[in-house]
Design an enzyme around this catalytic site. Structure first.
Site, PDB file in Angstrom:
ATOM      1  N   TYR A 168       0.821  -1.213   0.000  1.00 47.14           N
ATOM      2  CA  TYR A 168       0.000   0.000   0.000  1.00 47.14           C
ATOM      3  C   TYR A 168       0.857   1.266   0.000  1.00 47.14           C
ATOM      4  O   TYR A 168       1.841   1.350   0.728  1.00 47.14           O
ATOM      5  CB  TYR A 168      -0.933   0.042   1.236  1.00 47.14           C
ATOM      6  CG  TYR A 168      -1.757   1.296   1.198  1.00 47.14           C
ATOM      7  CD1 TYR A 168      -2.883   1.356   0.393  1.00 47.14           C
ATOM      8  CD2 TYR A 168      -1.347   2.445   1.861  1.00 47.14           C
ATOM      9  CE1 TYR A 168      -3.602   2.530   0.269  1.00 47.14           C
ATOM     10  CE2 TYR A 168      -2.065   3.627   1.741  1.00 47.14           C
ATOM     11  CZ  TYR A 168      -3.188   3.671   0.943  1.00 47.14           C
ATOM     12  OH  TYR A 168      -3.884   4.845   0.811  1.00 47.14           O
ATOM     13  N   TRP A 209       1.197   5.614  -1.924  1.00 46.02           N
ATOM     14  CA  TRP A 209       0.856   6.541  -2.997  1.00 46.02           C
ATOM     15  C   TRP A 209       1.837   6.519  -4.166  1.00 46.02           C
ATOM     16  O   TRP A 209       1.541   7.036  -5.228  1.00 46.02           O
ATOM     17  CB  TRP A 209       0.760   7.956  -2.434  1.00 46.02           C
ATOM     18  CG  TRP A 209      -0.631   8.318  -2.057  1.00 46.02           C
ATOM     19  CD1 TRP A 209      -1.463   7.581  -1.267  1.00 46.02           C
ATOM     20  CD2 TRP A 209      -1.357   9.481  -2.458  1.00 46.02           C
ATOM     21  NE1 TRP A 209      -2.667   8.235  -1.145  1.00 46.02           N
ATOM     22  CE2 TRP A 209      -2.624   9.402  -1.848  1.00 46.02           C
ATOM     23  CE3 TRP A 209      -1.055  10.589  -3.237  1.00 46.02           C
ATOM     24  CZ2 TRP A 209      -3.604  10.393  -2.026  1.00 46.02           C
ATOM     25  CZ3 TRP A 209      -2.020  11.576  -3.400  1.00 46.02           C
ATOM     26  CH2 TRP A 209      -3.282  11.464  -2.807  1.00 46.02           C
TER      27      TRP A 209
HETATM   28  N1  LIG Z   1      -2.335   8.670  12.127  1.00 42.87           N
HETATM   29  C1  LIG Z   1      -2.691   8.706  10.845  1.00 42.87           C
HETATM   30  N2  LIG Z   1      -2.078   7.912   9.951  1.00 42.87           N
HETATM   31  C2  LIG Z   1      -2.430   7.960   8.645  1.00 42.87           C
HETATM   32  C3  LIG Z   1      -3.451   8.835   8.205  1.00 42.87           C
HETATM   33  C4  LIG Z   1      -4.099   9.654   9.182  1.00 42.87           C
HETATM   34  O1  LIG Z   1      -5.022  10.429   8.870  1.00 42.87           O
HETATM   35  N3  LIG Z   1      -3.688   9.576  10.476  1.00 42.87           N
HETATM   36  N4  LIG Z   1      -3.789   8.867   6.881  1.00 42.87           N
HETATM   37  C5  LIG Z   1      -3.556   7.669   6.101  1.00 42.87           C
HETATM   38  C6  LIG Z   1      -3.706   7.927   4.676  1.00 42.87           C
HETATM   39  S1  LIG Z   1      -5.190   8.655   4.217  1.00 42.87           S
HETATM   40  C7  LIG Z   1      -2.801   7.556   3.739  1.00 42.87           C
HETATM   41  S2  LIG Z   1      -3.209   7.699   2.070  1.00 42.87           S
HETATM   42  C8  LIG Z   1      -1.519   6.955   4.121  1.00 42.87           C
HETATM   43  C9  LIG Z   1      -0.359   7.387   3.197  1.00 42.87           C
HETATM   44  O2  LIG Z   1       0.695   6.519   3.342  1.00 42.87           O
HETATM   45  P1  LIG Z   1       1.782   6.275   2.183  1.00 42.87           P
HETATM   46  O3  LIG Z   1       1.155   6.381   0.840  1.00 42.87           O
HETATM   47  O4  LIG Z   1       2.503   5.030   2.490  1.00 42.87           O
HETATM   48  O5  LIG Z   1       2.726   7.533   2.423  1.00 42.87           O
HETATM   49  P2  LIG Z   1       3.811   8.208   1.477  1.00 42.87           P
HETATM   50  O6  LIG Z   1       4.715   8.979   2.378  1.00 42.87           O
HETATM   51  O7  LIG Z   1       3.139   8.965   0.384  1.00 42.87           O
HETATM   52  O8  LIG Z   1       4.601   6.954   0.907  1.00 42.87           O
HETATM   53  C10 LIG Z   1       4.915   6.788  -0.414  1.00 42.87           C
HETATM   54  C11 LIG Z   1       6.370   6.304  -0.496  1.00 42.87           C
HETATM   55  O9  LIG Z   1       6.632   5.968  -1.851  1.00 42.87           O
HETATM   56  C12 LIG Z   1       7.933   6.457  -2.194  1.00 42.87           C
HETATM   57  N5  LIG Z   1       7.976   6.639  -3.651  1.00 42.87           N
HETATM   58  C13 LIG Z   1       7.627   7.720  -4.381  1.00 42.87           C
HETATM   59  N6  LIG Z   1       7.825   7.501  -5.676  1.00 42.87           N
HETATM   60  C14 LIG Z   1       8.331   6.250  -5.780  1.00 42.87           C
HETATM   61  C15 LIG Z   1       8.749   5.449  -6.888  1.00 42.87           C
HETATM   62  O10 LIG Z   1       8.688   5.832  -8.034  1.00 42.87           O
HETATM   63  N7  LIG Z   1       9.191   4.187  -6.598  1.00 42.87           N
HETATM   64  C16 LIG Z   1       9.262   3.705  -5.332  1.00 42.87           C
HETATM   65  N8  LIG Z   1       9.703   2.462  -5.161  1.00 42.87           N
HETATM   66  N9  LIG Z   1       8.899   4.463  -4.278  1.00 42.87           N
HETATM   67  C17 LIG Z   1       8.429   5.696  -4.509  1.00 42.87           C
HETATM   68  C18 LIG Z   1       8.099   7.725  -1.417  1.00 42.87           C
HETATM   69  O11 LIG Z   1       9.462   8.055  -1.268  1.00 42.87           O
HETATM   70  C19 LIG Z   1       7.368   7.382  -0.112  1.00 42.87           C
HETATM   71  O12 LIG Z   1       8.255   6.894   0.838  1.00 42.87           O
HETATM   72  O13 LIG Z   1      -1.221   7.308   5.477  1.00 42.87           O
HETATM   73  C20 LIG Z   1      -2.250   6.932   6.384  1.00 42.87           C
HETATM   74  N10 LIG Z   1      -1.802   7.147   7.746  1.00 42.87           N
HETATM   75  N1  LIG Z   2      -1.333  18.909   2.337  1.00 43.18           N
HETATM   76  C1  LIG Z   2      -1.763  17.646   2.246  1.00 43.18           C
HETATM   77  N2  LIG Z   2      -2.984  17.379   1.716  1.00 43.18           N
HETATM   78  C2  LIG Z   2      -3.432  16.117   1.629  1.00 43.18           C
HETATM   79  C3  LIG Z   2      -2.635  15.015   2.042  1.00 43.18           C
HETATM   80  C4  LIG Z   2      -1.340  15.311   2.596  1.00 43.18           C
HETATM   81  O1  LIG Z   2      -0.595  14.398   3.006  1.00 43.18           O
HETATM   82  N3  LIG Z   2      -0.952  16.616   2.671  1.00 43.18           N
HETATM   83  N4  LIG Z   2      -3.100  13.719   1.922  1.00 43.18           N
HETATM   84  C5  LIG Z   2      -4.218  13.465   1.016  1.00 43.18           C
HETATM   85  C6  LIG Z   2      -4.863  12.185   1.368  1.00 43.18           C
HETATM   86  S1  LIG Z   2      -4.038  10.746   1.043  1.00 43.18           S
HETATM   87  C7  LIG Z   2      -6.100  12.098   1.899  1.00 43.18           C
HETATM   88  S2  LIG Z   2      -6.809  10.571   2.188  1.00 43.18           S
HETATM   89  C8  LIG Z   2      -6.870  13.296   2.222  1.00 43.18           C
HETATM   90  C9  LIG Z   2      -7.526  13.158   3.604  1.00 43.18           C
HETATM   91  O2  LIG Z   2      -8.564  14.053   3.745  1.00 43.18           O
HETATM   92  P1  LIG Z   2      -9.280  14.132   5.173  1.00 43.18           P
HETATM   93  O3  LIG Z   2      -9.359  12.800   5.769  1.00 43.18           O
HETATM   94  O4  LIG Z   2     -10.541  14.879   4.989  1.00 43.18           O
HETATM   95  O5  LIG Z   2      -8.212  15.079   5.915  1.00 43.18           O
HETATM   96  P2  LIG Z   2      -7.648  15.235   7.397  1.00 43.18           P
HETATM   97  O6  LIG Z   2      -6.639  16.329   7.262  1.00 43.18           O
HETATM   98  O7  LIG Z   2      -7.230  13.948   7.982  1.00 43.18           O
HETATM   99  O8  LIG Z   2      -8.888  15.729   8.245  1.00 43.18           O
HETATM  100  C10 LIG Z   2      -9.550  16.963   7.968  1.00 43.18           C
HETATM  101  C11 LIG Z   2     -10.108  17.522   9.251  1.00 43.18           C
HETATM  102  O9  LIG Z   2     -11.097  16.660   9.787  1.00 43.18           O
HETATM  103  C12 LIG Z   2     -11.263  17.001  11.152  1.00 43.18           C
HETATM  104  N5  LIG Z   2     -11.726  15.830  11.894  1.00 43.18           N
HETATM  105  C13 LIG Z   2     -10.999  14.774  12.310  1.00 43.18           C
HETATM  106  N6  LIG Z   2     -11.782  13.898  12.989  1.00 43.18           N
HETATM  107  C14 LIG Z   2     -13.024  14.421  12.991  1.00 43.18           C
HETATM  108  C15 LIG Z   2     -14.279  13.990  13.527  1.00 43.18           C
HETATM  109  O10 LIG Z   2     -14.409  12.942  14.157  1.00 43.18           O
HETATM  110  N7  LIG Z   2     -15.357  14.790  13.302  1.00 43.18           N
HETATM  111  C16 LIG Z   2     -15.279  15.959  12.609  1.00 43.18           C
HETATM  112  N8  LIG Z   2     -16.386  16.647  12.404  1.00 43.18           N
HETATM  113  N9  LIG Z   2     -14.111  16.398  12.109  1.00 43.18           N
HETATM  114  C17 LIG Z   2     -12.998  15.633  12.288  1.00 43.18           C
HETATM  115  C18 LIG Z   2      -9.900  17.476  11.654  1.00 43.18           C
HETATM  116  O11 LIG Z   2     -10.053  18.686  12.372  1.00 43.18           O
HETATM  117  C19 LIG Z   2      -9.092  17.620  10.386  1.00 43.18           C
HETATM  118  O12 LIG Z   2      -8.386  18.848  10.328  1.00 43.18           O
HETATM  119  O13 LIG Z   2      -6.037  14.454   2.231  1.00 43.18           O
HETATM  120  C20 LIG Z   2      -5.266  14.584   1.042  1.00 43.18           C
HETATM  121  N10 LIG Z   2      -4.661  15.883   1.078  1.00 43.18           N
HETATM  122 MO   LIG Z   3      -5.138   8.986   1.871  1.00 40.75          MO
END
Ligand SMILES: Nc1nc2c(c(=O)[nH]1)N[C@H]1C(S)=C(S)[C@@H](COP(=O)(O)OP(=O)(O)OC[C@H]3O[C@@H](n4cnc5c(=O)[nH]c(N)nc54)[C@H](O)[C@@H]3O)O[C@H]1N2
Ligand SMILES: Nc1nc2c(c(=O)[nH]1)N[C@H]1C(S)=C(S)[C@@H](COP(=O)(O)OP(=O)(O)OC[C@H]3O[C@@H](n4cnc5c(=O)[nH]c(N)nc54)[C@H](O)[C@@H]3O)O[C@H]1N2
Ligand SMILES: [Mo]
Length: 766
Positions: free
Chosen positions: A111, A113
Site C-alpha cells: 500500500y 501513494w
Molecule cells: N495517524 C494517521 N495515519 C495515517 C493517516 C491519518 O489520517 N492519520 N492517513 C492515512 C492515509 S489517508 C494515507 S493515504 C496513508 C499514506 O501513506 P503512504 O502512501 O505510504 O505515504 P507516502 O509517504 O506517500 O509513501 C509513499 C512512499 O513511496 C515512495 N515513492 C515515491 N515515488 C516512488 C517510486 O517511483 N518508486 C518507489 N519504489 N517508491 C516511490 C516515497 O518516497 C514514499 O516513501 O497514510 C495513512 N496514515
Molecule cells: N497537504 C496535504 N494534503 C493532503 C494530504 C497530505 O498528506 N498533505 N493527503 C491526502 C490524502 S491521502 C487524503 S486521504 C486526504 C484526507 O482528507 P481528510 O481525511 O478529509 O483530511 P484530514 O486532514 O485527515 O482531516 C480533515 C479535518 O477533519 C477534522 N476531523 C478529524 N476527525 C473528525 C471527527 O471525528 N469529526 C469531525 N467533524 N471532524 C474531524 C480534523 O479537524 C481535520 O483537520 O487528504 C489529502 N490531502
Molecule cells: Mo489517503
C-alpha cells in the site's frame, strides 16, 4: 514552426511545473502556467534529487546475512551489492519462498501513494509483478477511505469515491445549507493522486461560501475552527471528535418528530427506513435520539442542535463529510447516518442537495466531470485470490492462521514469509508503529524499493534504490483535473538508482515469468501504449487528439469543459426502477442484512461507542488526538526538505492545543512537549490555538519515525494511534480514535538519527 518549445513539464501529486536545467542539473522550477494556486511543496524537488537521504546503491542488511531472524531490523547497518548480485539475491529469495511455502506466503500488497505518473506507479508495478509470478497476498481498500470503500457499496451500491460528487456549479446555484463535517481545509487541496494541473480551492470556496455572489450558508462542523479559514466567513460548530453520528441522528430525529420527513421519498427510494426511525424515536431501545441525548455525547448544547435541525426542512441541504470522519472506530456510522439524513430530508439526487464525501479531502472535488483519460500498466489476475483489508497488516503478520470478519465473511490470515514494499511507507502510514515494528520482525525476508532512506527502508533486509519521477518519462493527471500532463525526464537517475519497471522486469525474467510481466515492452514502449489508449478514448468521445510529439512538447492536453453540471444520483432519483442501485434492494439501504449479521450491529445506522474518545477519557489519557494530513508535504514524502522543515521547530512538528489545556499543564506557546499514552510517545512543539476545542489536540502525520524503545525521537503520531479496524464491516484504519496525555518536556530533545542514512559498508572493488 516559429514558436520556441516551452520548458519541459514535470508533475507530482502536488502539482505540475516547468523545469529549467543547466548541465544536467535543475536550475529553477516554474509553476505550471495554468495553475491558479500552485503548491509550494514543489520547491522541495531540486534539493531532494541529490539529498543525502537518497538510496544510492542496492544494499543488504548485515544481521540478515548473519541469520538474525529480523532481530535488528530498524537498527542495523547495511552492505552494498552490485545490481546483478542484488537482483539474484532478491529473485532467489522470492523463488525459495514460492517453492517451499507457495505464493500465499508472499506479501506484495505494498500500500502507498508512489509517484504521480501512471506508468511508473510503483505499487501498480509490484502487484503486477507478483501476479505475473503466480500470485501473492494483496491488500484491498485503502487508508484514506477504507471503511467507506468496503461498506458504501452495500448501502448505496457504489463506494462514492471513484464516481464524481455533485459539482460546485450545482452547489453554487442551488444549495441553501452546506453542512461541512470536518470542514474544507485548504491544505488538503494541495494534493491529488496522479498529478494536478489546476489547484482550484479558491474558486470552490468562493462558490460555496458565497463570496462569488452566492448565498450558501456554510457550517464547519469540526473540532478545529481552522478547517475552514476565518476569511471565508462561515459558521463554526465545534463537535467532539468521533461523535458526528450522534449529532446527525439527533438532527434527523427532530426532523422526523416534527413531521417534516419526506415520507414519499423514503417509500420510493429507501429499503426499509422503519427500523431506523424506531431507533431514533426510542421505540426499539427505549432511548429517543433527541438533541438532549446528543448534547451529552457531542458537547453541543441541545438548543443549538434543535435550531439547526429545524432550519433544514424545506431547504436545499448538502450533507458533506470529509474522509477523516470514517478513519475512526465505527467510522461507517457517521457516513450511514448522513445518507439517512439526506434521505429523510428528501434531498438525494437533487441539484446541490443530498450527501457527498470528500469535498474537503482532496483537490478539485466538485470539479466538472472531465473524465480525463489516464492509462497505467494493466493489473493481472492474482491467482492466489488472497488479500487483506489494507489496514490489517500488523494483525496479519502477528496472527497467521487466525480468523477475522470482513464485509460479511470470515477470512483467515495467511502465514507470510516474505514482504515486498514498493511505493509505500508503512512506517509512515500504519497505526501503532511499535506494534508494526514487532510485526515486521516476523517475516523471513523484507524487500523495499525506495528512493529515500525512509523508516520503512530502514526496516528492510534488502533495499533497492529507485528513480524519482523527474528521472523518467511518464504521463500523469487525474480524471477530474482539466489537464493531462506530460512528465518529462529532466535529469539522469541519481547514483545507482533504477526504475521500478526495470527492477521488476529483471526479477520476473530471473523467475521465468519475464514475458508475462513485460509483454515484450520496455517502459518507453508502455508510454507509447498508454498514449494509444488515451487517444483512443479521447477519439471515441469526439475529442480532437493531438500528435504525441505535440502533446509531449506542449506538456499538456487541455480537456474540453463538460456541458452539464454533475449531480450525484440524479438518475436514481428521477427513476429508481429504471436506474436501480447495485444494492440487494436496488434502493438506498437504511436497513442492511449484511450489517445486522455482525455482533453489536442492529442493521441500521446507530451510535456505537468509539472506545477511545472524550467520553472515555481518563486521567492517564485525557485528550483526544487528531492526526490530520500535513500542510507542508504529502504524508511522509520529502519530510526532510527545507520547505517541510520550515514548518517545524527543532525538527519537531507543532501540536495545536487549546489555551485552557495548555494552561492546566503549564505549557506555553513554543514549549517542547512529550505526547504519550500506553502505546508509545513522541515529541512536538506547542502551538496554542483557541480554534481547537478544549480536550482536543492535533498533530499532523508525516514525521519520520525514529524509534528509541517505545518512544519516537521525532513527531510521528502513529506511535500513539490505535491499531484496530473501524469495525468488522469495513476494517478500515481508525487512526482518529486515540486518547493521549501531553506534558512539557524540559530535558534536552534526543538527537534524531533518521536525518542521516544508516551505516553502509561500501562494496570493495574487485
Ligand atoms: N495517524 C494517521 N495515519 C495515517 C493517516 C491519518 O489520517 N492519520 N492517513 C492515512 C492515509 S489517508 C494515507 S493515504 C496513508 C499514506 O501513506 P503512504 O502512501 O505510504 O505515504 P507516502 O509517504 O506517500 O509513501 C509513499 C512512499 O513511496 C515512495 N515513492 C515515491 N515515488 C516512488 C517510486 O517511483 N518508486 C518507489 N519504489 N517508491 C516511490 C516515497 O518516497 C514514499 O516513501 O497514510 C495513512 N496514515
Ligand atoms: N497537504 C496535504 N494534503 C493532503 C494530504 C497530505 O498528506 N498533505 N493527503 C491526502 C490524502 S491521502 C487524503 S486521504 C486526504 C484526507 O482528507 P481528510 O481525511 O478529509 O483530511 P484530514 O486532514 O485527515 O482531516 C480533515 C479535518 O477533519 C477534522 N476531523 C478529524 N476527525 C473528525 C471527527 O471525528 N469529526 C469531525 N467533524 N471532524 C474531524 C480534523 O479537524 C481535520 O483537520 O487528504 C489529502 N490531502
Ligand atoms: Mo489517503
Amino acid at each position: 514552426m516559429t514558436s520556441t518549445k516551452p520548458l519541459p513539464l514535470a508533475a507530482s501529486h502536488w502539482g505540475a511545473f516547468r523545469v529549467e536545467t543547466v548541465d544536467g542539473k535543475v536550475r529553477a522550477l516554474h509553476p505550471f502556467e495554468h495553475d491558479p494556486r500552485p503548491s509550494r511543496m514543489n520547491e522541495a524537488w531540486p534539493e531532494m534529487l541529490d539529498h543525502p537521504l537518497r538510496v544510492a546503491r542496492p544494499v543488504v542488511r548485515k544481521g540478515w546475512l548473519e541469520g538474525d531472524k529480523g532481530a535488528a531490523r530498524g537498527e542495523d547497518s547495511y552492505v552494498e551489492l552490485d545490481w546483478d548480485e542484488a537482483l539474484d539475491l532478491v529473485a532467489g529469495e522470492i523463488g525459495r519462498v514460492r517453492r517451499d511455502h507457495g505464493n500465499g506466503a508472499l506479501f506484495g500488497g505494498s500500500y502507498g501513494w508512489s509517484s504521480a505518473g501512471r506508468i511508473h506507479h510503483a505499487r501498480t508495478l509490484v502487484r503486477r509483478f507478483f501476479a505475473a509470478i503466480g500470485g501473492h497476498v494483496d491488500q484491498e481498500t485503502n487508508y484514506s477511505y477504507g471503511a467507506a470503500m468496503a461498506f458504501l457499496p452495500r448501502i448505496v451500491g457504489d463506494n462514492m469515491i471513484g464516481s464524481s460528487v455533485t459539482s460546485l456549479a450545482s452547489i453554487r446555484e442551488n444549495t441553501d445549507i452546506f453542512l461541512a463535517f470536518g470542514g474544507l481545509p485548504a491544505k488538503n487541496w494541495e494534493i491529488q493522486s496522479g498529478g494536478i494541473g489546476e489547484h482550484r480551492y479558491d474558486g470552490f470556496m468562493a462558490g460555496v461560501t458565497g463570496q462569488d455572489g452566492g448565498r450558501v450558508r456554510t457550517i464547519n462542523v469540526s473540532p478545529y475552527r481552522k478547517d475552514i479559514e476565518d476569511q471565508f466567513g462561515v459558521e463554526w460548530l465545534p463537535v467532539r471528535p468521533n461523535t458526528d453520528a450522534a449529532l446527525i441522528m439527533a438532527l434527523t430525529q427532530v426532523v422526523v418528530a416534527e413531521g417534516k420527513a419526506e415520507t414519499a421519498f423514503l417509500a420510493s427510494h429507501v429499503n426499509d427506513a422503519q427500523p431506523y426511525l424506531d431507533y431514533l424515536s426510542g421505540k426499539s431501545d427505549g432511548v429517543a435520539k433527541t438533541p438532549e441525548w446528543a448534547a451529552e455525547i457531542t458537547g453541543i448544547p441541545a438548543d443549538q442542535i434543535r435550531d439547526l435541525a429545524l432550519s433544514l426542512p424545506g431547504k436545499r441541504v448538502m450533507v458533506a463529510l470529509n474522509w477523516s470522519l470514517q478513519r475512526s472506530r465505527h467510522g461507517e456510522q457517521p457516513y450511514w447516518a448522513a445518507i439517512a439524513l439526506a434521505c429523510v430530508l428528501g434531498q438525494v439526487g437533487l441539484p446541490g442537495g443530498g450527501f457527498a464525501f470528500g469535498y474537503g479531502s482532496s483537490n478539485a472535488m466538485g470539479n466538472p466531470d472531465y473524465k480525463t483519460p489516464l492509462a497505467g500498466l494493466p493489473g493481472l489476475k492474482n491467482s492466489t485470490g488472497l488479500s487483506i483489508p489494507c489496514a490489517r497488516v500488523s494483525d496479519m503478520l502477528l496472527n497467521p492462521g487466525a480468523d477475522y470478519r470482513y464485509d460479511g465473511e470470515t477470512r483467515t490470515y495467511p502465514e507470510i514469509k516474505l514482504v515486498y514494499w514498493a511505493g509505500g511507507n508503512p512506517f509512515h502510514h500504519h497505526q501503532d508503529l511499535n506494534r508494526l515494528r514487532e510485526a515486521f520482525r516476523q517475516p523471513e525476508t523484507i524487500i523495499v524499493n525506495e528512493g529515500y532512506w525512509t523508516s520503512t527502508a530502514r526496516h528492510a533486509d534488502i533495499v533497492l534504490p529507485t528513480t524519482v519521477t523527474l528521472e523518467r518519462e511518464d504521463i500523469g493527471g487525474a480524471s477530474r483535473d482539466r489537464f493531462l500532463l506530460a512528465m518529462h525526464k529532466v535529469v539522469e537517475p541519481y547514483a545507482g538508482a533504477k526504475d521500478d519497471y526495470d527492477i521488476f522486469a529483471a526479477l520476473a525474467e530471473r523467475l521465468g515469468n519475464g514475458e508475462t510481466f513485460t509483454e515484450g515492452r520496455s517502459s518507453a514502449d508502455w508510454l507509447g501504449w498508454a498514449w494509444e489508449k488515451i487517444s483512443g478514448r479521447l477519439a471515441s468521445r469526439g475529442i480532437n487528439v493531438p500528435e504525441f510529439q505535440d502533446f509531449w512538447d506542449q506538456g499538456y492536453l487541455k480537456m474540453p469543459e463538460p456541458t452539464e453540471d454533475y449531480v450525484m444520483l440524479s438518475d436514481f432519483r428521477a427513476d429508481p426502477l429504471a436506474h436501480p442501485l447495485s444494492t440487494p434492494s436496488g434502493k438506498i439501504e437504511l436497513y442492511s442484512a449484511l450489517a445486522a449479521a455482525e455482533p453489536g450491529q442492529p442493521g441500521h445506522p446507530c451510535w456505537l461507542d468509539p472506545e477511545e474518545w472524550l467520553g472515555t477519557a481518563t486521567s492517564d489519557a485525557p485528550l483526544h488526538l487528531l492526526t490530520p494530513q500535513p500542510p507542508r508535504k504529502l504524508h511522509g514524502q520529502m519530510d526532510f526538505s527545507s520547505y517541510s522543515r520550515e514548518g517545524k521547530v527543532q525538527d519537531r512538528e507543532r501540536l495545536q492545543l487549546n489555551p485552557a489545556d495548555a494552561e492546566a499543564r503549564g505549557i506555553k506557546d513554543g514549549d517542547v512537549l512529550r505526547v504519550f499514552n500506553a502505546r508509545g510517545a513522541c515529541f512536538a512543539i506547542a502551538q496554542i490555538d483557541a480554534g481547537v476545542m478544549p480536550g482536543v489536540v492535533l498533530l499532523p502525520t508525516g514525521a519520520t519515525y525514529d524509534p528509541d524503545g517505545m518512544t519516537d525521537r521525532s513527531s510521528n503520531p502513529n506511535v500513539l494511534t490505535r491499531d484496530i479496524g473501524t469495525s468488522e464491516l469495513g476494517q478500515g484504519c481508525s487512526a482518529q480514535s486515540c486518547l493521549v496525555q501531553v506534558a512539557r518536556h524540559d530535558a534536552p530533545l534526543p538527537p534524531l538519527r533518521v536525518t542521516q542514512p544508516p551505516v553502509i559498508t561500501a562494496k570493495k572493488e574487485a
